[in-house]
Design an enzyme around this catalytic site. Sequence first.
Site, PDB file in Angstrom:
ATOM      1  N   ARG A   1      -2.521   6.021  17.165  1.00 55.35           N
ATOM      2  CA  ARG A   1      -2.792   4.811  16.456  1.00 55.35           C
ATOM      3  C   ARG A   1      -4.230   4.724  15.522  1.00 55.35           C
ATOM      4  O   ARG A   1      -4.526   3.836  14.933  1.00 55.35           O
ATOM      5  CB  ARG A   1      -3.489   3.799  17.668  1.00 55.35           C
ATOM      6  CG  ARG A   1      -2.177   3.569  18.584  1.00 55.35           C
ATOM      7  CD  ARG A   1      -2.532   2.202  19.151  1.00 55.35           C
ATOM      8  NE  ARG A   1      -1.067   2.068  20.198  1.00 55.35           N
ATOM      9  CZ  ARG A   1      -1.222   2.273  21.395  1.00 55.35           C
ATOM     10  NH1 ARG A   1      -2.062   2.963  21.999  1.00 55.35           N
ATOM     11  NH2 ARG A   1      -0.020   2.297  21.964  1.00 55.35           N
TER      12      ARG A   1
ATOM     13  N   LYS B   1      -1.869   2.228  -0.224  1.00 50.35           N
ATOM     14  CA  LYS B   1      -0.604   2.251   0.031  1.00 50.35           C
ATOM     15  C   LYS B   1      -0.105   3.730   0.790  1.00 50.35           C
ATOM     16  O   LYS B   1      -0.259   4.616   0.079  1.00 50.35           O
ATOM     17  CB  LYS B   1       0.583   2.187  -1.103  1.00 50.35           C
ATOM     18  CG  LYS B   1       0.492   0.537  -1.279  1.00 50.35           C
ATOM     19  CD  LYS B   1       1.570   0.413  -2.405  1.00 50.35           C
ATOM     20  CE  LYS B   1       1.872  -0.967  -2.685  1.00 50.35           C
ATOM     21  NZ  LYS B   1       2.791  -1.106  -3.774  1.00 50.35           N
TER      22      LYS B   1
ATOM     23  N   GLU C   1       1.557   6.498 -15.554  1.00 49.31           N
ATOM     24  CA  GLU C   1       0.825   5.479 -15.053  1.00 49.31           C
ATOM     25  C   GLU C   1      -0.369   4.898 -15.898  1.00 49.31           C
ATOM     26  O   GLU C   1      -0.435   3.819 -15.836  1.00 49.31           O
ATOM     27  CB  GLU C   1       0.579   5.860 -13.591  1.00 49.31           C
ATOM     28  CG  GLU C   1       1.708   6.420 -12.577  1.00 49.31           C
ATOM     29  CD  GLU C   1       2.495   5.296 -12.327  1.00 49.31           C
ATOM     30  OE1 GLU C   1       2.626   3.986 -12.476  1.00 49.31           O
ATOM     31  OE2 GLU C   1       3.686   5.889 -11.383  1.00 49.31           O
TER      32      GLU C   1
ATOM     33  N   LYS D   1      -6.859   0.250 -11.709  1.00 49.52           N
ATOM     34  CA  LYS D   1      -6.161   0.569 -10.297  1.00 49.52           C
ATOM     35  C   LYS D   1      -7.115  -0.163  -9.111  1.00 49.52           C
ATOM     36  O   LYS D   1      -6.410  -1.110  -8.541  1.00 49.52           O
ATOM     37  CB  LYS D   1      -5.573   1.602  -9.836  1.00 49.52           C
ATOM     38  CG  LYS D   1      -5.117   1.624  -8.506  1.00 49.52           C
ATOM     39  CD  LYS D   1      -3.616   1.791  -8.363  1.00 49.52           C
ATOM     40  CE  LYS D   1      -3.191   1.541  -6.928  1.00 49.52           C
ATOM     41  NZ  LYS D   1      -2.053   2.511  -6.355  1.00 49.52           N
TER      42      LYS D   1
ATOM     43  N   GLU E   1      -0.568  -6.960  -2.242  1.00 55.05           N
ATOM     44  CA  GLU E   1       0.497  -7.265  -3.376  1.00 55.05           C
ATOM     45  C   GLU E   1       1.123  -8.805  -3.074  1.00 55.05           C
ATOM     46  O   GLU E   1       2.365  -8.939  -3.157  1.00 55.05           O
ATOM     47  CB  GLU E   1       1.593  -6.246  -3.171  1.00 55.05           C
ATOM     48  CG  GLU E   1       2.402  -6.071  -4.450  1.00 55.05           C
ATOM     49  CD  GLU E   1       3.241  -4.645  -4.252  1.00 55.05           C
ATOM     50  OE1 GLU E   1       2.625  -3.847  -4.654  1.00 55.05           O
ATOM     51  OE2 GLU E   1       4.648  -5.074  -4.314  1.00 55.05           O
TER      52      GLU E   1
ATOM     53  N   ARG F   1      -1.158  -7.510  -8.061  1.00 56.20           N
ATOM     54  CA  ARG F   1      -1.023  -6.287  -7.686  1.00 56.20           C
ATOM     55  C   ARG F   1       0.674  -5.905  -8.154  1.00 56.20           C
ATOM     56  O   ARG F   1       0.824  -4.657  -8.442  1.00 56.20           O
ATOM     57  CB  ARG F   1      -1.152  -5.814  -6.283  1.00 56.20           C
ATOM     58  CG  ARG F   1      -1.065  -4.346  -6.019  1.00 56.20           C
ATOM     59  CD  ARG F   1      -1.399  -3.999  -4.533  1.00 56.20           C
ATOM     60  NE  ARG F   1      -1.172  -2.479  -4.337  1.00 56.20           N
ATOM     61  CZ  ARG F   1      -1.894  -1.733  -3.631  1.00 56.20           C
ATOM     62  NH1 ARG F   1      -2.689  -2.152  -2.841  1.00 56.20           N
ATOM     63  NH2 ARG F   1      -1.594  -0.492  -3.589  1.00 56.20           N
TER      64      ARG F   1
ATOM     65  N   ASN G   1       3.891  -2.582 -10.583  1.00 53.12           N
ATOM     66  CA  ASN G   1       5.278  -2.346 -10.586  1.00 53.12           C
ATOM     67  C   ASN G   1       6.122  -2.319 -11.857  1.00 53.12           C
ATOM     68  O   ASN G   1       7.235  -2.107 -11.965  1.00 53.12           O
ATOM     69  CB  ASN G   1       5.955  -3.129  -9.615  1.00 53.12           C
ATOM     70  CG  ASN G   1       5.518  -2.979  -8.199  1.00 53.12           C
ATOM     71  OD1 ASN G   1       5.161  -1.904  -7.640  1.00 53.12           O
ATOM     72  ND2 ASN G   1       5.259  -4.058  -7.472  1.00 53.12           N
TER      73      ASN G   1
ATOM     74  N   HIS H   1       8.551   0.100 -13.003  1.00 52.40           N
ATOM     75  CA  HIS H   1       8.976   0.637 -11.632  1.00 52.40           C
ATOM     76  C   HIS H   1      10.328  -0.069 -11.048  1.00 52.40           C
ATOM     77  O   HIS H   1      10.822   0.718 -10.081  1.00 52.40           O
ATOM     78  CB  HIS H   1       7.954   0.708 -10.630  1.00 52.40           C
ATOM     79  CG  HIS H   1       6.727   1.472 -10.776  1.00 52.40           C
ATOM     80  ND1 HIS H   1       5.827   1.531 -11.884  1.00 52.40           N
ATOM     81  CD2 HIS H   1       6.226   2.694 -10.050  1.00 52.40           C
ATOM     82  CE1 HIS H   1       5.006   2.492 -11.957  1.00 52.40           C
ATOM     83  NE2 HIS H   1       5.336   3.074 -10.853  1.00 52.40           N
TER      84      HIS H   1
ATOM     85  N   HIS I   1      12.371   3.034 -10.590  1.00 54.13           N
ATOM     86  CA  HIS I   1      12.480   3.701  -9.034  1.00 54.13           C
ATOM     87  C   HIS I   1      14.092   3.898  -8.946  1.00 54.13           C
ATOM     88  O   HIS I   1      14.723   4.790  -8.371  1.00 54.13           O
ATOM     89  CB  HIS I   1      12.029   2.835  -8.086  1.00 54.13           C
ATOM     90  CG  HIS I   1      10.645   3.049  -7.621  1.00 54.13           C
ATOM     91  ND1 HIS I   1       9.926   2.351  -6.727  1.00 54.13           N
ATOM     92  CD2 HIS I   1      10.028   4.179  -7.701  1.00 54.13           C
ATOM     93  CE1 HIS I   1       8.709   2.725  -6.879  1.00 54.13           C
ATOM     94  NE2 HIS I   1       8.636   4.028  -7.443  1.00 54.13           N
TER      95      HIS I   1
ATOM     96  N   HIS J   1       8.530  11.544 -10.842  1.00 56.35           N
ATOM     97  CA  HIS J   1       8.013  10.073 -10.920  1.00 56.35           C
ATOM     98  C   HIS J   1       7.865   9.510 -12.299  1.00 56.35           C
ATOM     99  O   HIS J   1       8.374   8.421 -12.586  1.00 56.35           O
ATOM    100  CB  HIS J   1       6.891   9.609 -10.110  1.00 56.35           C
ATOM    101  CG  HIS J   1       6.635   8.369  -9.666  1.00 56.35           C
ATOM    102  ND1 HIS J   1       7.358   7.422  -8.962  1.00 56.35           N
ATOM    103  CD2 HIS J   1       5.576   7.763  -9.966  1.00 56.35           C
ATOM    104  CE1 HIS J   1       6.861   6.403  -9.099  1.00 56.35           C
ATOM    105  NE2 HIS J   1       5.874   6.420  -9.494  1.00 56.35           N
TER     106      HIS J   1
END
Length: 355
Positions: A115, A137, A179, A217, A227, A231, A235, A238, A242, A259
């Site tokens: 946990r 994230k 980025e 960032k 998000e 935020r 993206n 992306h 992606h 990436h």
Amino acid sequence: MTPILSNNYYVNFQEDAYTKLNHFILEYKPSTIFILVDENTNENCLPILLQELETSQSIEIIEIESGEENKNLDTCSGVWNALTELGADRKSLLLNLGGGVITDLGGFVASTFKRGIAFVNIPTTLLSMVDASVGGKTGVDLGVLKNQIGLFSNPEMVLIDTRYLETVTERELRSGLAEIIKYGITYDAKLWNELIDFKLLNISDLKNIIYRSIEIKNEVVTEDPKEAGIRKILNFGHTLGHAIESYFLLSEDKENLTHGEAIAIGMITETYISEALLNFPTEGLKNIKKVILNNYDKVPIEKSDYKAILELLVHDKKNVAGQVNFVLLSDFEKYKLDCKVEESLLIKALDYYNS
Ligand code: NAD
């Protein structure tokens, strides 16, 4: 360099960061310190870290195989098993020493083991320094679908040491540059202007750009940690990016893209869409395409690839009720969230990239 405060943790820089890490370990008194590496960071980065760590606590190294194709639940099981066999308990500490694959997967493994145990991110690629290691994230891929399984979970601290970049390949440095370009286009036109004639390879010149990128960032993720709004600008590039990254990973006859290489294509195509729908300045679009193609080789995307790429958009995490959502721009720094785009315009955008 002044530490940057994020959501209840600090991003610390250079030598001072190790002082802070050693102090944290002294206070926290972990039962065991685990260091997660891949074969490349084991060889190139671990010696630097071990030299800087001042602790009498026991240290165990866990190595996984490098590569996005290993950012999955099987690898997590391997790490959870290794932690169990090595006697990890809730007071263990995991140091994630590597690129975005290690910080994403390590953060997820730590946050779910018993946990949740404490973890620290020590990013060793440009991409993981300016992006992946900050913002909370964590997660892994599900098949070729990127980052489908994961949770928001913050590290105890992030440690930035640009010495790690000295062994990173030029191709991987360029991956991180994408980025930084994204921050320039969406958030800081002054940064964008610095990138127009930018020469990547001098790492000491990069220090200030890395610092500014982390500030950006961090400003975005602290304002909107889950998000819900701003935020989403992270993206930009992306959505198509992606899908293209996944498509190349899926296709046996195509070499995988980094990436950043995929996101670079995503930024050109999504700026094209922005010009068509929101009147993004045409000169700016041309300039973005030129700067990106100065830094990245043109990737052949055949017309016969389009259908499969567009089908992959359906799995984008930003989709709501089956609708694909794009972040588009009306100018540098001026964004519009949750935009819908017709398939015919997506095809034109891919054609524009190819032209
Ligand atoms: P990566 O972790 O695969 O690293 C790239 C390559 O560089 C690997 O082969 C690695 O072994 C090697 N390497 C790492 N450090 C090195 C060093 N110092 N010297 C020599 N070799 C080194 O890839 P990446 O580009 O760092 O990260 C990409 C990942 O980050 C993707 O999975 C992406 O989804 C994720 N990401 C996450 C976030 C987030 O907010 N969590 C943001 C952006 C990207």
